[in-house]
Design an enzyme around this catalytic site. Structure first.
Site, short mmCIF file in Angstrom:
data_model
loop_
_atom_site.label_atom_id
_atom_site.label_comp_id
_atom_site.label_asym_id
_atom_site.label_seq_id
_atom_site.Cartn_x
_atom_site.Cartn_y
_atom_site.Cartn_z
N GLU A 157 0.89 -1.17 0.00
CA GLU A 157 0.00 0.00 0.00
C GLU A 157 0.92 1.21 0.00
OE1 GLU A 157 -1.12 3.07 0.81
OE2 GLU A 157 -2.18 2.68 2.69
N GLU A 189 5.25 11.01 -0.77
CA GLU A 189 6.04 10.04 -0.01
C GLU A 189 6.87 9.14 -0.91
OE1 GLU A 189 3.49 7.93 2.70
OE2 GLU A 189 3.40 9.62 4.08
#
Length: 503
Positions: free
Chosen positions: A191, A200
């Protein structure tokens, strides 16, 4: 304006990290570094090594702080409590596994046999280990759970032991880039998605794992991602902008002069994260990029984007552009002939776009709803639907033979989630404002000031997502747009400040 939570926008005050360069200080690009031969400048090689070493050290500090940010329980509680996210992964990983049939050799199961039964799996960024447990429950023979956070690797071991799966799940503490597995795996699950999909930058770790540890013909969960953009109105922002006009009535002091200052503060260049609803979307969404995880390269991820054009539904106040994403999970061994043609593509109104100019020129096009799925996806699966059960999606795609049928989820043709549907139908997790809310919500790119749009006002532009130069885990978005005949506007957005240092 909705603010970013702890996970959404970790901050660093300069005084907390004296070792990091100030963001304002210009950085040398690779092409700008001195490239003198040693005979011309005896210290050139040593200086280059020192420069590269300092850059690597800065990256290690940034990565260390990023992994450390996941050592708090709150972020894991938020993710697991996101029922659309967690339920979607469970369904995708365990589809077919409830039926008892003998596992068959090869990567493609027979009817009713789970995709992961008897297989080996690598979980990249395992966190609490819940996805690894899903894989083991689906019949995986061995699962390697790679987790870079020391704290969470220990928690994952506890979860594995609590579920009696220590014999099949091995927790690997450390970065997946440094992992040494005893074997190549049949599937990789992760994920990895951040705000605006790419915040990120965890996808790069997944690609490293794919290139080093995935068997030929192996599966990726998810296997494809799509990015969308649409003009929106933000009721929460409008309420804050209107606040100052009402101060006099409530407190007897005219503070309407604060409105312009409030607008400059709130409609700034930082990407915001907020939850919108379908009625806040002012025109048909446009899909501007797709990513095929089987073939995309890290270099291609460095510049994602495309052109878009759409027309407003009616009279409204436009505050921002919203971007969101969907990810698609596999149901069988991939069809390389269908899916490996395009690793990462930009789109114009749902079609592949390779003709946009780097100077920001864009063009008009018909069919501006942006709802069409990528050719690679539609040609290799029987059907797809949004798994978020309590709301309809902005689109559903089914393939009947070679004919793609598209249903507009902005209209009244709502289709509820069917728990008894064929378990081998592809699972799609959508973060659309037309779907069940997820913890990703939507990413908002605010204009400099609100703009009034009317029915059929043409809104077009070009959007590009890139990693931040000073920290590739952060996101930068370049947006060139035109609303009606207002002329071309350009705005650069950022998401992510420097991570704070830690002991």
């Amino acid at each position: 304006s909705p603010g970013l939570e702890a996970r959404e926008r970790p901050r660093l005050e300069p005084r907390e990290s004296p070792g990091l360069e100030p963001r304002e200080r210009p950085r040398l690009e690779a092409r700008e570094r001195p490239r003198l031969e040693p005979r011309e400048w005896p210290g050139a090689e040593a200086e280059a090594r020192e420069w590269q070493g300092a850059e690597a050290e800065a990256r290690d500090r940034q990565d260390g702080a990023y992994f450390h940010s996941y050592s708090d329980v709150s972020i894991h509680e938020e993710m697991i409590a996101d029922t659309a996210r967690t339920g979607c992964y469970r369904r995708a990983l365990q589809q077919g596994s409830r039926r008892r049939e003998a596992a068959r050799p090869g990567p493609q199961p027979g009817a009713g046999v789970g995709l992961l039964r008897g297989r080996t799996v690598l979980d990249v960024g395992a966190g609490t280990g819940i996805l690894s447990v899903f894989c083991a429950q689906a019949g995986a023979a061995r699962v390697y759970a790679a987790e870079a956070s020391v704290v969470m690797a220990e928690r994952a071991r506890e979860v594995v032991e609590a579920n009696g799966l220590s014999g099949r799940i091995s927790v690997l503490r450390g970065r997946v880039e440094e992992a040494r597995l005893p074997e190549r795996v049949d599937a990789i699950v992760s994920e990895w998605m951040g705000y605006g999909l790419m915040y990120e930058s965890m996808l790069r770790s997944v690609l490293h794992a794919r290139d080093h540890w995935l068997k030929p013909g192996g599966l990726l969960f998810p296997c494809q991602a799509e990015l969308f953009i649409a003009p929106v109105s933000d009721p929460a922002l409008q309420e804050r902008l209107s606040f100052w006009a009402g101060v006099k009535e409530q407190h007897g002091v005219d503070m309407s002069c604060m409105a312009a200052f409030a607008r400059r503060c709130l409609m700034n260049d930082e990407m915001a994260v907020g939850a919108l609803h379908g009625e806040d979307v002012l025109a048909r969404p446009s899909m501007f990029a797709t990513i095929n995880l089987y073939t995309v390269t890290e270099q291609q991820l460095g510049r994602l984007g495309g052109l878009f054009t759409t027309s407003s539904f009616g009279i409204a106040t436009m505050h921002a552009f919203a971007i969101w994403f969907s990810v698609i999970f596999p149901t069988s061994a991939r069809s390389d002939s269908a899916s490996d043609n395009h690793a990462a593509t930009s789109t114009v109104d749902g079609r592949q776009a390779s003709r946009h100019n780097d100077d920001g020129q864009f063009e008009n096009s018909a069919n501006s709803d942006g709802r069409r799925a990528s050719t690679a996806f539609a040609s290799s699966v029987p059907s797809a639907y949004t798994v978020n059960p309590t709301a309809s999606s902005h689109r559903t795609v089914t393939a009947n033979g070679g004919n793609i049928q598209i249903f507009n989820r902005c209209a009244d043709d709502h289709v509820a989630f069917d728990a008894h549907a064929d378990e081998r139908e592809p699972v799609v997790l959508s973060t659309s404002p037309f779907a069940e809310e997820t913890h990703w919500k939507q990413s908002l790119l605010y204009l400099d000031e609100p703009v009034q749009v009317f029915q059929d006002t043409v809104i077009k532009g070009k959007i590009t997502l890139t990693p931040a130069e000073d920290n590739p885990r952060h996101l930068r978005v370049a947006l060139i747009y035109e609303i009606g005949d207002s002329g071309k506007q350009t705005k650069i957005f950022k998401m992510g400040e420097d991570f704070s240092s830690y002991d």
